[in-house]
Enzyme design. Structure first.
Site, short mmCIF file in Angstrom:
data_model
loop_
_atom_site.label_atom_id
_atom_site.label_comp_id
_atom_site.label_asym_id
_atom_site.label_seq_id
_atom_site.Cartn_x
_atom_site.Cartn_y
_atom_site.Cartn_z
N LYS A 52 0.84 -1.20 0.00
CA LYS A 52 0.00 0.00 0.00
C LYS A 52 0.88 1.25 0.00
O LYS A 52 0.63 2.20 -0.74
CB LYS A 52 -0.92 0.00 1.24
CG LYS A 52 -2.07 -0.96 1.13
CD LYS A 52 -2.81 -1.14 2.45
CE LYS A 52 -3.87 -2.23 2.28
NZ LYS A 52 -4.52 -2.63 3.52
N GLN A 96 -5.18 -1.55 9.51
CA GLN A 96 -5.07 -2.88 8.88
C GLN A 96 -5.69 -3.95 9.77
O GLN A 96 -5.41 -4.02 10.97
CB GLN A 96 -3.58 -3.18 8.61
CG GLN A 96 -3.31 -4.48 7.90
CD GLN A 96 -3.81 -4.50 6.45
OE1 GLN A 96 -3.94 -3.46 5.82
NE2 GLN A 96 -4.09 -5.68 5.94
N ASP A 119 -11.62 2.65 3.84
CA ASP A 119 -12.06 1.26 3.71
C ASP A 119 -13.56 1.17 3.43
O ASP A 119 -14.04 0.12 2.99
CB ASP A 119 -11.79 0.51 5.03
CG ASP A 119 -10.49 -0.26 5.02
OD1 ASP A 119 -10.12 -0.77 3.95
OD2 ASP A 119 -9.85 -0.36 6.08
N1 GUN Z 1 -7.07 -6.76 5.81
C1 GUN Z 1 -7.33 -7.48 4.71
N2 GUN Z 1 -8.05 -6.76 3.82
C2 GUN Z 1 -8.24 -5.55 4.38
C3 GUN Z 1 -8.91 -4.37 3.94
O1 GUN Z 1 -9.49 -4.28 2.86
N3 GUN Z 1 -8.87 -3.32 4.80
C4 GUN Z 1 -8.28 -3.39 6.02
N4 GUN Z 1 -8.31 -2.31 6.81
N5 GUN Z 1 -7.64 -4.47 6.45
C5 GUN Z 1 -7.63 -5.54 5.63
#
Ligand code: GUN
Length: 281
Positions: A52, A96, A119
């Site tokens: 990311k 996360q 998100d």
């Molecule tokens: N962990 C796995 N996929 C995601 C996601 O789309 N967002 C977040 N915040 N954590 C994740």
């Protein structure tokens, strides 16, 4: 059969976003900022977060990762989120998942101000999406949606079957397809005849976390099949779709890896930019 190249689609989206960031920079004299909070040392989470950050930097976003040990107190995380909520240089906040057991996931999600919830997990954004109002849209279903639209721009009247009803994927995916006037069936572990439901579908989105669940004889000829699954097996990483079998029937299919995954991160960048744009109005 069209092999849907998520890597290429994500690279194209990132290139568009990079241009947009440059335009925003010259217009506002600042760039959108993404802050990711990473708790603990789970390897998959660390890899996601590194990707990311790399992608955010590539398109010119300001990016920051805040790391805490597994033992961090919930209060510390909530206070940091409050601080980021009122920080003008932060356009988007992502915590996360998964979180350590002693931290309440829902409390953390609801602490993020909805306008910075990249998100799309905050109940306000969930509600806005289901009501058809402007909202942040969860990154993975948004990525799936963009891939489907590339293959079939007019989805009106199509029969779509979503396999899996998670808040992260299945439910928001359903909303996006409904908005496009699909007739959507959402299926799950208690669905009576999953094969029959899938056989009826023009579009299948599999997001259930069961390795190679969707078989070749579950798929109508010329269906579009999107595989959200990432399952570790003795034979390596596989999706929720049996790739070899389904590729013989489907009109278009995403591979795992290289399908939905790269689009998820590109959509996170898109969401960050969209949050920034809404904050400048
Ligand atoms: N962990 C796995 N996929 C995601 C996601 O789309 N967002 C977040 N915040 N954590 C994740």
């Amino acid at each position: 059969m069209i092999l849907i190249d998520g890597k290429k689609a994500a690279a194209e989206l990132r290139a568009e976003l990079k241009e947009e960031v440059a335009e925003l920079k010259s217009k506002h004299n600042k760039v959108p900022g993404l802050t990711v909070i990473l708790i603990g040392d789970l390897t998959p989470s660390q890899i996601y977060v590194r990707n990311k950050e790399k992608s955010a930097n590539e398109v010119g976003l300001k990016s920051e990762v805040i790391k805490y040990p597994d033992s961090v107190e919930e209060r510390t995380v909530l206070e940091k989120i409050q601080e980021l909520n009122s920080d003008e240089t932060v356009s988007g906040i992502l915590v996360q998942l998964p979180l350590p057991k002693h931290i309440d996931k829902q409390k953390v999600i609801e602490a993020i101000v909805p306008s910075k919830d990249v998100d799309g997990f905050h109940p306000m954004n969930v509600g806005n999406l289901s009501s058809g109002y402007e909202s942040s849209i969860p990154c993975t279903p948004l990525g799936c949606y963009l891939l489907i639209k590339k293959i079939e721009p007019n989805l009106s009247g199509k029969k779509a079957v979503v396999v899996g009803r998670s808040n992260l994927n299945g439910k928001p995916m359903t909303q996006l397809l409904l908005k496009e006037n699909c007739t959507v069936t959402i299926t799950h572990s208690k669905t009576k005849d999953l094969k029959a439901e899938c056989l009826d579908a023009d579009i299948i989105v599999a997001a259930v976390g069961i390795p190679e669940l969707v078989r070749g004889d579950w798929v109508k000829k010329d269906a579009i099949v999107i595989d959200v699954g990432i399952n570790k097996t003795d034979n390596g990483i596989v999706g929720d779709v049996h790739f070899d079998e389904v590729s013989k029937n489907a009109k278009a299919l995403t591979p795992v890896p290289g399908g939905v995954g790269p689009m998820t991160i590109a959509c996170l960048l898109k969401n960050t930019i969209d949050c920034f744009k809404r904050s400048q109005i």
